[in-house]
Design an enzyme around this catalytic site. Structure first.
Site, PDB file in Angstrom:
ATOM      1  N   CYS A 254     -67.825  35.245 -45.986  1.00 54.50           N
ATOM      2  CA  CYS A 254     -67.272  34.179 -46.869  1.00 54.50           C
ATOM      3  C   CYS A 254     -66.233  34.535 -47.664  1.00 54.50           C
ATOM      4  CB  CYS A 254     -68.824  33.621 -47.537  1.00 54.50           C
ATOM      5  SG  CYS A 254     -69.972  33.811 -46.560  1.00 54.50           S
ATOM      6  N   PRO A 257     -60.570  32.801 -49.893  1.00 49.14           N
ATOM      7  CA  PRO A 257     -59.138  33.460 -49.441  1.00 49.14           C
ATOM      8  C   PRO A 257     -58.484  34.686 -49.855  1.00 49.14           C
ATOM      9  CG  PRO A 257     -58.990  32.095 -51.781  1.00 49.14           C
ATOM     10  CD  PRO A 257     -60.653  32.157 -51.409  1.00 49.14           C
ATOM     11  N   GLY A 258     -59.865  35.673 -49.848  1.00 53.17           N
ATOM     12  CA  GLY A 258     -59.446  37.311 -49.811  1.00 53.17           C
ATOM     13  C   GLY A 258     -58.952  37.953 -51.327  1.00 53.17           C
ATOM     14  N   LYS A 260     -61.680  38.806 -53.437  1.00 53.31           N
ATOM     15  CA  LYS A 260     -62.653  39.532 -53.562  1.00 53.31           C
ATOM     16  C   LYS A 260     -63.021  40.807 -52.659  1.00 53.31           C
ATOM     17  CE  LYS A 260     -66.064  36.499 -55.556  1.00 53.31           C
ATOM     18  NZ  LYS A 260     -65.123  35.374 -55.486  1.00 53.31           N
ATOM     19  N   ASP A 303     -69.464  33.204 -37.907  1.00 55.30           N
ATOM     20  CA  ASP A 303     -70.206  32.373 -39.181  1.00 55.30           C
ATOM     21  C   ASP A 303     -70.807  33.502 -39.484  1.00 55.30           C
ATOM     22  OD1 ASP A 303     -72.636  31.148 -39.709  1.00 55.30           O
ATOM     23  OD2 ASP A 303     -72.152  29.857 -38.871  1.00 55.30           O
ATOM     24  N   CYS A 375     -70.418  30.449 -57.157  1.00 54.09           N
ATOM     25  CA  CYS A 375     -69.699  29.821 -58.107  1.00 54.09           C
ATOM     26  C   CYS A 375     -70.578  28.604 -58.722  1.00 54.09           C
ATOM     27  CB  CYS A 375     -68.088  29.754 -58.052  1.00 54.09           C
ATOM     28  SG  CYS A 375     -68.786  28.360 -56.668  1.00 54.09           S
TER      29      CYS A 375
END
Length: 429
Positions: A254, A257-258, A260, A303, A375
């Site tokens: 997951c 947008p990158g 992490k 997924d 979050c």
């Protein structure tokens, strides 16, 4: 500015698309900002975010001042009046200008016959403002949150729920992550000062800097070169718990947008990282971040519940699962979340999270680390989720985060000026 690009009417259309059509503001706002001059983009953003932040109050005022709701093709006018209320209550726009521009917005949305109605409602509010606000201060709408969410917060945090709500209603600070492969944090803070801006280091997160005043990214020293990334301090803690090492095979699940993904590679530049996200359109954000920071990772669409879609039978040394969640910990940053989520969503999200945990766990090597993060501030997605996973997974053990009775670590919104985040570090026996 052309009438069809009236700022107030554009803001009203944006809010309508969020509330009535369930679209996220991050998707709705950028195309509308292209319709206004650069000097007006900040005000358009302020109006959209502000109206969504205070929507409960603005809706309450409309119900007090109008005998019947506006429906059908006139519905945009409903939100245009909200934009007018917001300007009068919360901005420095002179009242006469706020009224004039809001009334003129009716022309832009092809409802010129309603200019008199808009003007009348806004002027009535000005006359009755003190009385109305005193009454509002004792209403259920004063929390600026949907009722179902207030009840969940009250149940989960009997002594803290009001603090959470207050934090959610504040404007968030702008946090950055300094790329340690380019600069030390202190070194970059010096460059920031040379550029006429001021930042403050986080006492616990070694790469985190809070700007004294939010700034556009193009104004940040070395942003285009990958020296710094926008990322909340609480989000930076995920990789601290993961503790990636060079040479390891690491899964960021997951990942879009990158933020992490690139943080993992900053901490362990020689790690072999696979970044996976179910949303194919958002994969471009991962590629963009990797390119800007000059990093390489394998990026795949897939997924999390079906690992065969995105990898063979290999196992990973470490897995970061930033699980899909209600995002109730980042409402201050994304106020549209309050109006996009529904009470029934929580059980569905918890089921999805459990499915991903169960299917990805076999892909972790014995002795490996999985960090589960959300979050969210809701226990169903966090401590209860991890407690249930530990009970059904004999080879999983909690490490560093929480206790067997209260597994995981919950950061609440506003704590250390960060977003609301949950972390659980799990070790495979």
């Amino acid at each position: 500015m052309k009438k069809q690009n009236n700022l107030r009417s554009l803001a009203a259309q944006a809010v309508e698309q969020v509330v009535e059509q369930g679209q996220s503001l991050s998707n709705v706002l950028p195309p509308l900002q292209q319709k206004v001059a650069d000097k007006d983009k900040a005000l358009l953003q302020e109006l959209c975010f502000g109206v969504l932040r205070t929507l409960s109050q603005l809706e309450w005022l409309i119900n007090k001042l109008m005998s019947r709701p506006m429906t059908g093709k006139q519905r945009t006018v409903h939100y245009l009046i909200m934009v007018g209320f917001y300007q009068l209550l919360y901005t420095r726009v002179p009242p006469h200008a706020a009224l004039a521009e809001t009334v003129e917005g009716a022309v832009s949305i092809k409802r010129p016959q309603l200019k008199g109605l808009i003007n009348g409602v806004l002027r009535q509010f000005q006359r009755q403002q003190e009385t109305l606000l005193n009454e509002f201060a004792t209403s259920d709408a004063r929390f600026l949150h949907p009722g179902w969410l207030v009840k969940r917060l009250q149940n989960a945090y009997p002594t803290q729920w009001q603090h959470i709500i207050e934090a959610n209603n504040q404007r968030p600070p702008m946090w950055l992550r300094v790329n340690r492969t380019h600069h030390t944090r202190d070194g970059w803070l010096g460059l920031l000062e040379d550029a006429g801006m001021k930042g403050y280091p986080h006492p616990d997160y070694p790469d985190a800097v809070r700007l004294e005043t939010p700034a556009p990214v193009h104004a940040l020293p070395g942003f285009a070169e990958g020296w710094v990334t926008v990322q909340d301090a609480s989000a930076q803690k995920c990789v601290a718990f993961l503790a990636p090492q060079n040479g390891e095979h690491i899964l960021d699940l997951c990942a879009a947008p990158g933020g992490k993904t690139t943080h993992i590679l900053e901490a362990a530049p020689e790690a072999d990282v696979l970044a996976v996200d179910v949303d194919e359109q958002r994969l471009s954000r991962i590629y963009d971040n990797l390119k800007r920071l000059g990093m390489k990772a394998t990026v795949k669409q897939g997924d999390g519940r079906y690992p065969a879609q995105w990898c063979d039978e290999q196992q990973f040394d470490r897995i970061l699962l930033d699980a899909p969640c209600s995002a109730t910990g980042v409402i201050r940053r994304h106020p549209d979340i309050k109006w996009l989520r529904r009470d029934r969503d929580i059980a569905e999200l918890a089921k999805l999270q459990a499915e991903i945990l169960d299917t990805v766990w076999p892909r972790l090597k014995p002795g490996g680390t999985l960090v589960y993060a959300t979050c969210s501030v809701l226990p169903e997605e966090n401590s209860a989720q991890i407690n249930a996973f530990l009970q059904r997974t004999p080879d999983a053990a909690l490490s560093e985060t929480g206790t067997p009775d209260q597994p995981g670590q919950q950061n609440l919104p506003g704590a250390e000026e960060g977003d609301g985040f949950f972390y659980a570090k799990l070790i495979k026996k």
